[in-house]
Design a protein around this motif. Sequence first.
Motif: not given
Length: 515
Positions: A213-217
Amino acid sequence: MTTGESPAPDTDGPVVRTASGAVRGLREQGLSVFRGIPFAAPPVGPDRFQAPRPPRPWDGTREAYAFGPPPPQETGFAGRTAQVPLPQGDEWLTVNVWTPEPDPCAARPVMVWLYGGAFKLGHSGQPGYDAQHLARAGDVVIVTLNYRVGMEGFALWAGAPANRGLLDQVAALEWVQENIAAFGGDPAQVTVFGESAGAGCIAALLAMPRARGLFRRAVTQSVPGTFFSVDLARDIAAVLAAEAGRRPTAADLAEADPRQLTQAGQALGVKMLSYTDRWGQAAPTSVPFSPVVDGDVLPSTPWQALAAGAARDIDLLLGHNRDEFRLFMVMAGLSGKITDETAAQTLRLYAPGGEAGEAAYRSAFPDAGPERLFERVQTDWLFAMPSLRLAEAQLAGGGRAHVYELTWPAPDSAGVLGACHGLDVPLLFGTFGADLGALLFSRGEPTPEAERLSAFFQRAWTAFARTGDPGWPAYAADTRPVQILDAEQRVAPYPEERIRRIWEGYDFAPLPLLV
């Protein structure tokens, strides 16, 4: 501004309020830049060798003009450590932000950079990581950060959590989630990107429950395949501690000056080859640090985790350079010195199947001499095949990946480096005269080809951060489309098909202790 310089006070600079206090940055060539903002408390005293703790709040407005001090580390190689004065102190855990405008309503994509350096070197203040060109090219917010390396960040001590460097990165990404909107960034549009050890860290983050949940990519440039088992990491740590005259416990080592420990790490690095009977493939790398598959912080290898679907919801861009190992050969002075016996030993050590792997390489490259085979198998084992297998694992787990290979040769003065390890960094950041760029580009001056390729890198990476699509087809198991980065860009089936077949089905398991 170079690392270590402190500009004159700027009372008119932009001010942003973070969760810990207000910071004042500088306006630089159309960007607002903030340097040296703590994202965690200094990991010293009772916090030495422990997980990062929240930063200490401050009153008033803190000047965010200069990079924070780098974490304790060795002296450097191949321009990896900037040859400029470095700030001193124990605030090792800081972030830096380049933003077009610190407008909370802007919601720009955010790109968070993790540096490389063999898990023992590096800091965010290196001139080669100046993010101004990338931030302007893509209208994005760039964050760079320090994380603990070497014995502080990756050695496995009793009484300390494993992978403290990875935990630092999680803490920094949590800081981004909490604070980046005030700098004009969108916390729902965070892309982590990194090269070499930084790419290995990102691969680990993809597998870590604490990073969910801390980054999308994510963008991984030259992922190393050298993750350690617990047994191997403990054995190396015991030798490291003995080198420093200490026991391998956090309590005992916390009393040592960090410089004493970096000297111990450096001393062991130059004699690791003598431990081949115990440490196997890890020994010739001269790197006694790596993420540890400890079952807690890092439950499994990235290849296992992605194949099980751990990152199926993460957009992934990854790749490698064609001639990765040439840089290390030149640095070690090995060019022109590899015998057929040395090549045979190296092939049996690293190619899948030992002697069968040696035969497979000699069959695949019948005209290759000893030096070419020596370089090729180490390029493949260390970076190329870990990267490709990570893409394959992502597909197996139900995710998507875009793959590239950099084949454009560096215009170095000797003309021997080719598309070597690290070449992608100055091309991406546009920092041709700094750090490694000064070695790879004669006199630090980019050719027109280099400038065009750099522009392509910046467009593709920032487009990916914005949309999840860098501009070429996603990798597929049947057609294997790959973006070839050269003087002329093109999409083609993965060009190293002979090598891919040799390594097909190979498991990048944690490196074992042999005795």
